[in-house]
Design a protein around this motif. Sequence first.
Motif, PDB file in Angstrom:
ATOM      1  N   VAL A 234      -7.935  -1.312  -2.935  1.00  0.00           N
ATOM      2  CA  VAL A 234      -6.509  -1.138  -3.213  1.00  0.00           C
ATOM      3  C   VAL A 234      -6.343  -0.420  -4.545  1.00  0.00           C
ATOM      4  O   VAL A 234      -7.039  -0.742  -5.523  1.00  0.00           O
ATOM      5  CB  VAL A 234      -5.788  -2.496  -3.255  1.00  0.00           C
ATOM      6  CG1 VAL A 234      -4.323  -2.322  -3.654  1.00  0.00           C
ATOM      7  CG2 VAL A 234      -5.885  -3.183  -1.898  1.00  0.00           C
TER       8      VAL A 234
ATOM      9  N   ARG B  73      -3.839   1.283   0.093  1.00  0.00           N
ATOM     10  CA  ARG B  73      -5.182   0.853   0.489  1.00  0.00           C
ATOM     11  C   ARG B  73      -5.896   2.024   1.145  1.00  0.00           C
ATOM     12  O   ARG B  73      -5.305   2.767   1.927  1.00  0.00           O
ATOM     13  CB  ARG B  73      -5.118  -0.330   1.449  1.00  0.00           C
ATOM     14  CG  ARG B  73      -6.506  -0.848   1.869  1.00  0.00           C
ATOM     15  CD  ARG B  73      -6.389  -2.048   2.802  1.00  0.00           C
ATOM     16  NE  ARG B  73      -5.784  -3.182   2.116  1.00  0.00           N
ATOM     17  CZ  ARG B  73      -6.466  -4.052   1.372  1.00  0.00           C
ATOM     18  NH1 ARG B  73      -7.769  -3.903   1.216  1.00  0.00           N
ATOM     19  NH2 ARG B  73      -5.844  -5.061   0.796  1.00  0.00           N
TER      20      ARG B  73
ATOM     21  N   GLU C 261       0.229  -0.404   0.877  1.00  0.00           N
ATOM     22  CA  GLU C 261      -0.301  -1.759   0.913  1.00  0.00           C
ATOM     23  C   GLU C 261       0.799  -2.749   1.315  1.00  0.00           C
ATOM     24  O   GLU C 261       1.915  -2.652   0.813  1.00  0.00           O
ATOM     25  CB  GLU C 261      -0.864  -2.127  -0.479  1.00  0.00           C
ATOM     26  CG  GLU C 261      -1.364  -3.543  -0.590  1.00  0.00           C
ATOM     27  CD  GLU C 261      -2.585  -3.849   0.273  1.00  0.00           C
ATOM     28  OE1 GLU C 261      -3.061  -2.924   0.956  1.00  0.00           O
ATOM     29  OE2 GLU C 261      -3.018  -5.005   0.254  1.00  0.00           O
TER      30      GLU C 261
END
Length: 215
Positions: free
Chosen positions: A156, A201, A215
């Motif tokens: 991430v 991500r 994300e």
Amino acid sequence: MEVWWNGLTTMEQILYCIAIPSTLILLLQTILIFCGFDHDGGMNVSDTSGIDFDMDVSHDISFDSDVSDINIGDTSPVSDVGSMHFFTVQGVVAFLCIFGWSSIIILHGSGKSSLAIVIGMVFGIGAMFLVAKILQLSSRMTQSGTLNLHNALGEVGRVYLTVPAKGEGTGKVNITVQGSFLEFDALNNTEEPIKTGEAVRVIDIEGDCIIVEKE
């Protein structure tokens, strides 16, 4: 020569049988390395494979902030970078060489076989450790610019420059990979741009770019 050899004690003969061949092998290894045979001639005399003491120093390795300067073709796991391998070909040869000659010197000086063996082993182990350290530093220098981009999968990060919608170009994303904070060119597979500051991500790799989603 025969008179000299016959005048030696059994212990001295054993030590000379260890010291002389190991010294010749060590010299041969050194000559081959300087001649480049370890890289081009197919004979890897600088093999660093061995028992890994798990002295992992990968956290000391720094990468350039621009991933374009990093070799992303290497698939070696980062945990292997900078590991200290103690029992290697070079290490064993160095141990035998230093052990043999130092034991001979101590034996000639004191006449005590046990003392000569103990001191010889101490010096030999020291030489083995020194060789392992040199190989470790050499490995770190060689691989300090190497990154396996696939280690970014699933990580991430945060958008630095807006990642345009699919087919409209690339943006920039900052992600921590292999312990280093790096900037990557990023692509977007959706029809909506991902704006600066948004969390993303990594879902795939395409060439030198990563593919991200919100994300």
